[in-house]
Design an enzyme around this catalytic site. Structure first.
Site, PDB file in Angstrom:
ATOM      1  N   ARG A 202      45.656  35.905  44.669  1.00  0.00           N
ATOM      2  CA  ARG A 202      45.214  35.368  43.386  1.00  0.00           C
ATOM      3  C   ARG A 202      46.160  35.881  42.309  1.00  0.00           C
ATOM      4  NH1 ARG A 202      39.582  37.764  42.930  1.00  0.00           N
ATOM      5  NH2 ARG A 202      39.720  36.784  40.894  1.00  0.00           N
TER       6      ARG A 202
ATOM      7  N   SER B 230      45.264  37.051  39.183  1.00  0.00           N
ATOM      8  CA  SER B 230      44.770  38.004  38.178  1.00  0.00           C
ATOM      9  C   SER B 230      45.618  39.271  38.268  1.00  0.00           C
ATOM     10  CB  SER B 230      43.304  38.334  38.433  1.00  0.00           C
ATOM     11  OG  SER B 230      43.186  39.179  39.563  1.00  0.00           O
TER      12      SER B 230
ATOM     13  N   LYS C  20      35.131  43.721  48.719  1.00  0.00           N
ATOM     14  CA  LYS C  20      33.767  43.412  48.269  1.00  0.00           C
ATOM     15  C   LYS C  20      33.598  41.934  47.938  1.00  0.00           C
ATOM     16  CE  LYS C  20      33.741  44.344  43.316  1.00  0.00           C
ATOM     17  NZ  LYS C  20      33.054  45.036  42.229  1.00  0.00           N
ATOM     18  N   ASP C  21      34.690  41.210  47.710  1.00  0.00           N
ATOM     19  CA  ASP C  21      34.618  39.770  47.443  1.00  0.00           C
ATOM     20  C   ASP C  21      34.707  38.933  48.716  1.00  0.00           C
ATOM     21  OD1 ASP C  21      34.532  40.347  44.704  1.00  0.00           O
ATOM     22  OD2 ASP C  21      36.712  40.281  44.512  1.00  0.00           O
TER      23      ASP C  21
ATOM     24  N   THR D 228      27.351  42.428  32.017  1.00  0.00           N
ATOM     25  CA  THR D 228      27.733  42.360  33.431  1.00  0.00           C
ATOM     26  C   THR D 228      27.080  41.123  34.026  1.00  0.00           C
ATOM     27  OG1 THR D 228      27.593  43.344  35.630  1.00  0.00           O
ATOM     28  CG2 THR D 228      25.819  43.913  34.102  1.00  0.00           C
TER      29      THR D 228
ATOM     30  N   SER E 125      26.988  40.863  37.338  1.00  0.00           N
ATOM     31  CA  SER E 125      26.634  41.281  38.692  1.00  0.00           C
ATOM     32  C   SER E 125      25.130  41.541  38.783  1.00  0.00           C
ATOM     33  CB  SER E 125      27.419  42.549  39.042  1.00  0.00           C
ATOM     34  OG  SER E 125      26.706  43.336  39.966  1.00  0.00           O
ATOM     35  N   LEU E 126      24.439  40.819  39.679  1.00  0.00           N
ATOM     36  CA  LEU E 126      22.995  41.022  39.841  1.00  0.00           C
ATOM     37  C   LEU E 126      22.703  42.446  40.292  1.00  0.00           C
ATOM     38  CD1 LEU E 126      22.083  37.653  41.628  1.00  0.00           C
ATOM     39  CD2 LEU E 126      21.752  38.247  39.221  1.00  0.00           C
ATOM     40  N   ARG E 127      23.589  42.993  41.094  1.00  0.00           N
ATOM     41  CA  ARG E 127      23.436  44.372  41.568  1.00  0.00           C
ATOM     42  C   ARG E 127      23.486  45.360  40.405  1.00  0.00           C
ATOM     43  NH1 ARG E 127      27.324  47.943  42.122  1.00  0.00           N
ATOM     44  NH2 ARG E 127      28.896  46.373  41.684  1.00  0.00           N
ATOM     45  N   ARG E 128      24.444  45.165  39.503  1.00  0.00           N
ATOM     46  CA  ARG E 128      24.541  46.064  38.349  1.00  0.00           C
ATOM     47  C   ARG E 128      23.368  45.825  37.406  1.00  0.00           C
ATOM     48  NH1 ARG E 128      31.043  44.998  38.129  1.00  0.00           N
ATOM     49  NH2 ARG E 128      31.646  46.683  39.537  1.00  0.00           N
TER      50      ARG E 128
ATOM     51  N   ARG F 160      31.862  37.458  32.606  1.00  0.00           N
ATOM     52  CA  ARG F 160      32.750  37.177  33.741  1.00  0.00           C
ATOM     53  C   ARG F 160      34.194  37.198  33.277  1.00  0.00           C
ATOM     54  NH1 ARG F 160      32.496  32.484  37.155  1.00  0.00           N
ATOM     55  NH2 ARG F 160      34.171  33.711  38.031  1.00  0.00           N
ATOM     56  N   GLY F 161      35.092  36.911  34.213  1.00  0.00           N
ATOM     57  CA  GLY F 161      36.509  36.917  33.894  1.00  0.00           C
ATOM     58  C   GLY F 161      37.174  38.139  34.501  1.00  0.00           C
ATOM     59  N   ASN F 162      38.490  38.208  34.392  1.00  0.00           N
ATOM     60  CA  ASN F 162      39.168  39.351  34.993  1.00  0.00           C
ATOM     61  C   ASN F 162      38.970  40.603  34.138  1.00  0.00           C
ATOM     62  OD1 ASN F 162      41.324  39.627  33.092  1.00  0.00           O
ATOM     63  ND2 ASN F 162      42.336  37.865  34.023  1.00  0.00           N
ATOM     64  N   VAL F 163      39.414  41.719  34.668  1.00  0.00           N
ATOM     65  CA  VAL F 163      39.119  43.011  34.050  1.00  0.00           C
ATOM     66  C   VAL F 163      39.581  43.037  32.590  1.00  0.00           C
ATOM     67  CG1 VAL F 163      39.639  45.491  34.136  1.00  0.00           C
ATOM     68  CG2 VAL F 163      39.145  44.238  36.252  1.00  0.00           C
TER      69      VAL F 163
ATOM     70  N   ARG G 248      37.329  41.023  30.304  1.00  0.00           N
ATOM     71  CA  ARG G 248      36.052  41.690  30.047  1.00  0.00           C
ATOM     72  C   ARG G 248      36.222  42.815  29.034  1.00  0.00           C
ATOM     73  NH1 ARG G 248      33.198  42.136  36.026  1.00  0.00           N
ATOM     74  NH2 ARG G 248      34.581  40.625  37.005  1.00  0.00           N
TER      75      ARG G 248
ATOM     76  N   CYS H 184      26.968  37.384  46.545  1.00  0.00           N
ATOM     77  CA  CYS H 184      26.844  37.622  45.106  1.00  0.00           C
ATOM     78  C   CYS H 184      25.609  36.943  44.516  1.00  0.00           C
ATOM     79  CB  CYS H 184      28.118  37.250  44.368  1.00  0.00           C
ATOM     80  SG  CYS H 184      28.846  35.735  44.906  1.00  0.00           S
TER      81      CYS H 184
HETATM   82  N1  LIG Z   1      34.129  41.223  41.214  1.00  0.00           N
HETATM   83  C1  LIG Z   1      35.525  41.308  40.896  1.00  0.00           C
HETATM   84  C2  LIG Z   1      36.139  42.547  41.461  1.00  0.00           C
HETATM   85  N2  LIG Z   1      36.445  42.616  42.759  1.00  0.00           N
HETATM   86  C3  LIG Z   1      36.950  43.869  43.017  1.00  0.00           C
HETATM   87  C4  LIG Z   1      36.952  44.569  41.833  1.00  0.00           C
HETATM   88  C5  LIG Z   1      37.375  45.964  41.661  1.00  0.00           C
HETATM   89  C6  LIG Z   1      38.241  46.550  42.739  1.00  0.00           C
HETATM   90  C7  LIG Z   1      37.533  46.938  43.999  1.00  0.00           C
HETATM   91  O1  LIG Z   1      36.290  47.010  44.078  1.00  0.00           O
HETATM   92  O2  LIG Z   1      38.243  47.212  44.985  1.00  0.00           O
HETATM   93  C8  LIG Z   1      36.451  43.740  40.826  1.00  0.00           C
HETATM   94  C9  LIG Z   1      36.294  44.050  39.395  1.00  0.00           C
HETATM   95  C10 LIG Z   1      35.034  44.781  39.050  1.00  0.00           C
HETATM   96  O3  LIG Z   1      34.004  44.674  39.741  1.00  0.00           O
HETATM   97  O4  LIG Z   1      35.055  45.507  38.037  1.00  0.00           O
END
Ligand SMILES: NCc1[nH]cc(CCC(=O)O)c1CC(=O)O
Length: 306
Positions: A10, A12, A82-83, A126, A128-131, A148-151, A154, A241
């Site tokens: 990707r 990002s 994790k993705d 966030t 993320s439902l987990r967070r 959402r979006g890349n780091v 955010r 997710c």
């Molecule tokens: N969901 C996007 C994602 N996928 C992996 C990471 C961080 C790097 C990792 O976990 O290895 C992130 C960003 C985040 O959650 O802040």
């Protein structure tokens, strides 16, 4: 045939960092191997106005990269593990999981040091439902808003004042040289990360013996044990997710300890469980924790477990 290995990635900044890291490791391992990146856009990167769950989360960040491998335009793909869905598409494999970086989540804010310091009704970003489930459990008064979006996107929205704080993965911030943004680490046993957080995996075509032999030495055996336990738990819970599932395994000699949590993002109720077992059979530990979570009532928070 030229001695080349093409990594689909990707675009990002975090994905490019991770792919460059894998490329550098491969160049060090195999002098004479030409390693190149093939950057591509995925649906998960393009659709930012809806939640991942709403656009069909599963494998959203992988599909285009897998198609590139099937077309013969790339030899492997680098992912944040994790993705990666619990079940890979047929014909694909994960021949290497690299040594895990920091597994923890990060509390990021320009004004507050941690969750406990947030004033009543503060706004935390966030998607993320987990967070969200873990924030709700600790602080039912907080206002949780999607983010959402890349780091970098955010962080930009935090800095623009849209949120009082946001939660990100420590590993992503560290890789991007943004470690100074971490105000506190949210860590086990009180706070659990996504299963496999902090681990990078390389995906390839299962039948590609030349490529898989080149990738094999990237593997970190202790990390593999932990993520096998976490992913087996998540698989048994039909985690994705769409579902607030968290889990972290740690190794102690020849034993692996797995903690898991399933929660409800709207009301903060949650079930926790842990189990320990032989590191030679990590998936059994994952299944045991999943069973304990279900026995504790986690099924109520899970859409599809039968
Ligand atoms: N969901 C996007 C994602 N996928 C992996 C990471 C961080 C790097 C990792 O976990 O290895 C992130 C960003 C985040 O959650 O802040």
């Amino acid at each position: 045939m030229k001695n080349t290995l093409r990594i689909a990635t990707r675009k990002s900044p975090l994905a490019l960092w991770q792919s460059e890291h894998v490329a550098a490791c491969l160049r060090a391992l195999h002098p004479g191997l030409e390693v190149v990146l093939v950057p591509m856009s995925t649906r998960g990167d393009e659709v930012l106005d809806r939640s991942l769950a709403a656009i069909g989360g599963k494998g959203l960040f992988l599909k285009e990269l897998e198609l590139a491998m099937q077309r013969g335009d790339a030899d492997c793909a680098v992912h944040s593990l994790k993705d990666v869905p619990m079940e890979l598409e047929p014909g694909f494999a994960l021949p290497a999981v690299l040594a895990r970086a920091d597994h923890a989540d990060a509390f990021v804010s320009n004004r507050f040091d941690g969750i406990a310091d947030l004033p009543r009704g503060a706004c935390v970003g966030t998607s993320s439902l987990r967070r969200q489930a873990q924030l709700r459990a600790l602080r039912p008064d907080l206002v949780l808003r999607d983010l959402r979006g890349n780091v970098n996107t955010r962080l930009g929205r935090l800095d623009a004042g849209e949120y009082d704080a946001i939660v990100l993965a420590c590993a992503g911030l560290q890789r991007l040289g943004l470690e100074s943004r971490i105000r506190s680490r949210l860590d086990a046993p009180d706070w659990l990360p996504a299963p496999s957080q902090g681990a990078i995996a390389v995906e390839s075509l299962a039948g590609d013996a030349r490529i898989n032999a080149l990738l094999a030495p990237l593997e970190d055996a202790p990390t593999r044990i932990c993520i096998e336990a976490e992913r087996a738990m998540n698989r048994a819970l039909h985690g994705s997710c769409h579902v607030p599932v968290a889990g972290l395994a740690v190794l102690a000699g020849d034993r692996v300890l797995l903690r898991g949590m399933v929660g409800d993002a709207s009301d903060g109720r949650s079930v926790r469980a842990e189990a320990e077992g032989d590191a030679a059979a990590p998936q059994a530990v994952g299944v045991a924790v999943a069973r304990a979570l279900l026995d504790g009532g986690a099924g109520e928070f899970l859409p599809a477990v039968t």
